[in-house]
Motif scaffolding. Structure first.
Motif, short mmCIF file in Angstrom:
data_model
loop_
_atom_site.label_atom_id
_atom_site.label_comp_id
_atom_site.label_asym_id
_atom_site.label_seq_id
_atom_site.Cartn_x
_atom_site.Cartn_y
_atom_site.Cartn_z
N ASP A 1 -1.70 -63.57 22.01
CA ASP A 1 -3.17 -63.97 21.59
C ASP A 1 -3.32 -65.39 21.97
O ASP A 1 -4.42 -66.07 21.86
N TYR B 1 -13.23 -58.14 23.45
CA TYR B 1 -13.39 -56.80 23.02
C TYR B 1 -13.76 -55.60 23.85
O TYR B 1 -14.05 -55.89 24.96
N ILE C 1 -10.29 -63.60 24.42
CA ILE C 1 -9.70 -62.28 23.84
C ILE C 1 -10.86 -61.66 23.86
O ILE C 1 -11.84 -61.67 22.72
N PRO D 1 -16.23 -61.99 24.01
CA PRO D 1 -15.24 -62.52 22.94
C PRO D 1 -15.58 -62.30 21.42
O PRO D 1 -15.11 -63.08 20.62
N LYS E 1 -11.06 -66.66 18.85
CA LYS E 1 -10.61 -65.44 19.94
C LYS E 1 -10.68 -66.07 21.34
O LYS E 1 -11.05 -65.67 22.46
#
Length: 1137
Positions: A566, A740, A738, A745, A537
């Protein structure tokens, strides 16, 4: 007339031998006079009586010259020559002169050489025969009769250059280099004397100019210095084989004496004079020249020129033993260009066509604006493998090119191919400079390994560092890095730099290196590898590969599930233009992932000059100009180096000299200032651009749009003149992870308690508490054990410092309240006030704000330590003055740093160790409570952890001292604190903070009971010790602690009992109100106020006194008396008490 005729004349017509005086002077070389005399005696032995007469001054002329038949004037003196001519008019004798005529010559003076005009006309006839239109004439200063040369050669394009007759070989070398070689003209006429002519010919040979295609003609005065092969010379008749100056002059005199001896038997000298006038032209020999040629430095006769008529008896030979007449004056300078469309095995060439276009455009541009007269730049396409190289094919290909050698090589864009070229050329003994438009690598940039190579691209590692600079600007710290063995140098450099930038590579080493020959066909074997990287991520991908391997890896990431948004791909090389070689399906995948990427690479087409060049290129080669600028600058670098070498008279074929000159060049190109970095093969400090990968509406492909530039000389390192368009079409830089919903991450469900992280936290908290106790005890025993404070019993004026002491009670109240059980449910406003007024620090402070807190806490601690050192050390006068401001500021900040922010300082410094949660069993799987993107116990953590521990161990004892020092350096402060209480309060504060970091996290009820127990003990200590010397301070200290204790009880009741929060809120406020009423009551009845405000004269009276008539001077005096009386009363009361 033959010598036999002269001999018969001498026997039958002469009554005696002819007398010839040879005159020489101090200006004459004695060897020259002796050698010439010997030559004459040898040729006229028994026929002519030669007398060698030395005349030192003009007074000796009459004495030493008697009645000769002929005088040979070797005096080289204008004065002596004039006197001799006067004497000849008087005594009627013939003068044979080797001098050149100056002014009007005497009737009796004859010159042994043809005129200057005759020589030039003879040369003109040969030049016309050879059909030379452009040539160089080299002449000495004496014969620089420019008008005559211009008149005779007016129909030709010639360049007249002066080389003074000299025996200095270095001067000749310099002249040939800077004048002849720099002109590029290969047809040369030398009019100097023999010695100088021989030097010039030797220099021409040394400079590699006596080669096929060159033509050299030497005038008659230099004919005795002919040297080498294929040199053409003209010589006056009967002087063809002179090999020295004395023989050159001697043969001319012999020819003249033969003419004199050929006179008929009449004895009247006037008849001899008429005879000589009849057989000469202007007292000079008839224009009769011999054409001579050389082979292996040996002379042979090729023809003659009589009265301008040229006839040949044999064919001419030219330099290089060529029989072809060299009538092309231009020197060809050939350049090799690594251009072509094929690779070994018919592999398609992956190279931007604009590379060759830029180089060819540069050649044409140069010829139109920078053309060198006498030189023509030509090019040869190598076509020996452009993007793929095969050694056997390369050797065969380059071997065929040796028939058209190049002075320089515009080599491939690819580092590996360029290096392969060099090895192949070395095997063929070719070491010409290799210049690449774009081939940056660590290996190719090594000048020690490849001194013949250079590139107009910068060190690619410089771009890597700038990627990290860009990451700093956007707040990025986490990277995915992928590389192969071919690019391990770039990877190693990135790793070394990323540590300096406080960043990290998230993927482990086994998820970093990919096979050097990986293609999408290998994806099934590597699918798990790609999936593991995606699962990390991390959004930032730095891939150290070269096209086309880049594209295979990107396509594989797409196949493994990576999608737009991404990933952000960061590159230090440009590659978007190469997508045209990919299939439509591959382009679709790569375009999706590339969109929103950023490239930090060398910029091209910079400035107005670049716009002109770009426009010109587009008209000829089309709109695609990618890399064309670099190719243009590479070609211009080579051309500027060639021009520099030529103009400095150096040998272009000497690759070492050309290489050195190329490294000296600095010019403005279409990509900015172009120069080669010293000690390297790469460009020095180019303009680096920031490119955003965006859609091209027309082609449907990505293109690299430059949106900013780096300027290493500017305070602002990067200037973005357009916004970067990210993957979501926004201009806001995305996070490097990335994240949440929880801002981490990783998802919330993945978070669990970290046993190892918790154990480390408890150990550190226990260590800090133990060290605080030890430090406190040492301070107590060493400094304060016997210190007592006196009670405040007499009234006194209150000061500002006293108010600060009172304010500490208020701050302590809120700080202790915030460190205890949470009461935010009852008082939401209280938590907000505590957090944003810097009274409290909790886990809600995250990200950059948290790190700002930590940096500030460490900085304050370091400043406090430095100030303490300055205070403790014995400072001399200079040092005190130097640090006076820092020390004064520290004294002002004593109550703030020592008291007000003590708890928050300790809390912030301990927060970095709050690693009780994690996403795995390892201690490195735990993360900092205030920043879940930072793993605990990694390199970054260790750095800041060590600084935090050091700050705590130094800040706490200094804070203890500062509390005591503050009260004692201010002599007028009234409120004092017991030293033992300062120690106890510090330990208590540290324990409260540590409990808040540990027990409160897992069991708030247990934490509440612990706080309750601690406060009961602390209240008991306060009741027994009475910490302050002022009873009202002790009163409100106890009341505030009881209020805190009651809030702890209410908080426990709220958490453990099922009681309505409204009731608890009323109970809390009711007790607090009762405590306030009780405190005020006790204060009024039993605690007399001993701190009294010092009333000053109201400023309003002065204002009214100045501005109106309502207040008089008597009113001012009366007010002063009232204040004085009150002060006296206070003093009396103090004495009574």
């Amino acid at each position: 007339m033959s010598f036999l005729a002269v001999f018969i004349y001498a026997i039958f017509y002469c009554e005696g031998q002819m007398i010839v005086d040879i005159i020489y002077s101090p200006f004459t070389s004695q060897d020259f006079a002796l050698n010439l005399t010997s030559l004459l005696q040898l040729n006229f032995q028994g026929i002519i009586d030669f007398n060698l007469v030395y005349i030192e001054s003009s007074r000796e002329v009459q004495q030493l010259i008697n009645s000769p038949d002929v005088i040979i004037d070797l005096s080289f003196s204008t004065i002596l020559s004039e006197i001799i001519k006067e004497l000849a008019e008087e005594k009627h004798f013939i003068i044979a002169s080797i001098n050149k005529p100056h002014g009007i010559y005497s009737n009796w003076e004859f010159f042994v050489h043809c005129s200057w005009e005759n020589q030039l006309e003879a040369l003109s006839s040969i030049i016309s025969y050879l059909n030379w239109e452009t040539f160089i004439i080299i002449s000495d200063e004496i014969h620089n009769e420019g008008n005559k040369i211009c008149n005779i050669f007016s129909y030709k394009n010639f360049h007249l250059s002066i080389f003074s007759n000299s025996n200095n070989k270095n001067s000749a070398d310099l002249f040939i280099g800077k004048v002849v070689k720099a002109s590029g003209i290969k047809n040369i006429v030398i009019l100097n004397n023999g010695e100088s002519a021989k030097l010039l010919l030797k220099s021409l040979e040394d400079r590699d100019l006596l080669i096929n295609g060159t033509g050299i003609i030497v005038g008659s005065e230099g004919s005795y210095g002919l040297y080498g092969n294929g040199i053409i010379g003209i010589s006056e008749s009967e002087q063809e084989f002179a090999d020295s100056y004395y023989s050159y002059e001697g043969l001319a005199i012999i020819k003249f004496l033969k003419l004199v001896l050929s006179f008929p038997s009449e004895s009247d000298s006037l008849n001899l004079l008429e005879f000589l006038n009849k057989n000469t032209v202007g007292h000079r020999p008839l224009s009769n020249f011999t054409v001579i040629n050389t082979k292996n430095s040996q002379k042979f006769i090729s023809g003659n020129i009589f009265n301008g008529n040229l006839t040949f008896s044999s064919s001419l030979i030219f330099p290089g033993n060529s029989s072809i007449i060299p009538n092309s004056p231009i020197t060809d300078v050939n350049i090799w260009i690594a251009n072509g469309t094929t690779n070994p095995g018919s592999t398609p060439a992956v190279i931007p066509s604009t590379s060759a276009a830029g180089e060819f455009y540069a050649l044409n541009y140069w010829q139109s604006l920078h053309a060198l007269d006498g030189f023509e730049i030509t090019s040869t396409n190598t076509d020996c493998g452009v993007s793929v190289y095969d050694e056997e094919y390369g050797v065969s290909c380059f071997s065929q090119l040796l028939v058209t050698p190049g002075v320089g090589f515009l080599t491939s864009n690819y580092p590996s191919i360029s290096i392969s070229y060099i090895y192949t050329l070395r095997s063929l003994n070719v070491s010409i400079p290799n210049i690449s438009p774009y081939a940056p690598s660590v290996l190719s940039g090594n000048q020690a390994l490849f001194p013949e190579f250079m590139t107009v691209a910068s060190d690619i590692r410089f771009n890597i560092q700038l990627i990290l600079n860009l990451a700093v600007i956007f707040g990025w710290k986490n990277f995915i890095v992928i590389y192969n063995k071919r690019n391990i140098e770039n990877y190693n450099y990135f790793v070394s730099k990323i540590e300096q930038f406080d960043m990290k590579i998230v993927n482990s080493p086994d998820l970093q290196m990919i096979d050097s020959n990986y293609t999408v066909k290998d994806f099934p074997k590597w699918e798990n590898w790609f999936s593991s990287i995606i699962s990390l991520k991390v959004r930032l991908y730095v891939i150290f590969l070269t096209p086309p391997y880049w594209f295979d890896v990107i396509e594989s990431f797409y196949d493994a599930g990576l999608r737009r948004g991404d990933a952000i791909f960061l590159s230090n090389i440009r590659m978007a233009y190469m997508l045209i070689w990919e299939s439509i399906e591959d382009q679709r995948k790569i375009n999706e992932l590339f969109y929103g990427g950023v490239i930090v690479a060398q910029a091209e087409w910079i400035g107005e000059y670049a716009k002109t060049i770009k426009s010109g290129m587009k008209k000829i080669y089309g709109n695609d100009t990618n890399y064309g600028c670099f190719a243009f600058d590479a070609a211009m670098l080579l051309l500027y180096g060639i021009e520099f070498t030529i103009k400095h008279g150096q040998d272009l074929k000497n690759s070492e000299i050309l290489n050195e000159n190329l490294r000296k060049q600095k010019f403005t190109g279409c990509s900015g200032t172009v120069s080669i970095e010293q000690g390297s093969n790469q460009r020095s400090l180019p303009t680096i651009g920031v490119f955003s990968l965006s859609w091209d509406e027309d082609s449907g492909l990505l293109y690299e749009k430059i949106v900013g530039e780096y300027d290493i000389y500017s305070v602002q390192l990067i200037t973005l003149y357009e916004s970067i368009i990210w993957y979501d079409n926004s201009t806001v830089a995305p996070n490097d992870l990335i994240l949440y919903e929880n801002g981490c991450p990783f998802p919330q469900k993945q978070i669990s308690r970290s046993e190892k992280g918790s154990n480390a936290l408890y150990g550190i908290m226990g260590f800090v508490i133990a060290m605080t106790i030890v430090e406190s005890l040492i301070i107590w025993k060493k400094f304060w054990k016997n210190v007592m404070i006196s009670k405040l019993t007499a009234p006194s004026y209150v000061h500002f410092e006293d108010y600060i002491s009172m304010g500490i009670l208020v701050i302590d109240f809120f700080q202790f309240l915030s460190q205890g059980p949470d009461i935010s449910k009852l008082y939401p406003w209280l938590s907000i006030v505590c957090t944003y007024s810097l009274i409290h620090f909790d886990s809600n402070v995250t990200g950059d704000i948290y790190w700002g807190y930590l940096y500030a806490a460490i900085a304050i601690s370091c400043y406090w330590v430095a100030t303490a050192i300055l205070l403790v050390c014995r400072l001399n006068k200079f040092t005190r003055e130097l640090f006076s401001h820092a020390i004064n500021l520290a004294l002002l900040l004593l109550p703030i740093i020592g008291n007000f922010i003590f708890i928050i300082m300790v809390s912030v410094l301990l927060s970095i160790f709050q690693c009780d949660k994690g996403i795995g069993p390892k201690i490195t799987d735990s993360f900092i409570e205030n920043d879940c993107t930072v793993n605990c116990w990694d390199k970054k953590f260790f750095l800041w952890g060590i600084l935090a521990i050091f700050s705590l161990l130094t800040y706490i004892p200094l804070a203890i001292f500062s509390r005591y020092i503050y009260e004692n350096i201010n002599s007028h402060i009234n409120i004092k604190t017991q030293p033992i209480f300062i120690i106890e309060k510090t330990v208590f504060q540290v324990i409260i903070v540590c409990m808040n970091k540990t027990i409160k996290v897992y069991d708030e009820s247990l934490h509440g009971f612990c706080c309750l127990f601690i406060f009961i003990i602390f209240i008991y200590i306060c009741l027994k010790q009475r910490p302050y010397n002022y009873h009202r301070m002790n009163l409100w200290l106890i009341i505030s602690y009881i209020a805190i204790l009651w809030s702890f009880i209410i908080s426990l009741a709220y958490r453990m009992l099922n009681v309505d929060s409204g009731i608890l809120w009323m109970m809390l406020n009711l007790v607090w109100l009762i405590l306030i009423v009780v405190g005020i009551t006790i204060q009024c009845k039993w605690c007399a106020g001993l701190l009294i405000s010092d009333k000053k004269i109201d400023i309003k009276f002065f204002f009214k006194f100045e501005m109106s008539r309502n207040v008089t001077a008597d009113d001012i005096n009366r007010m002063k008396k009232e204040i004085a009386d009150k002060s006296y009363s206070l003093k009396e009361k103090s004495t009574f008490v």
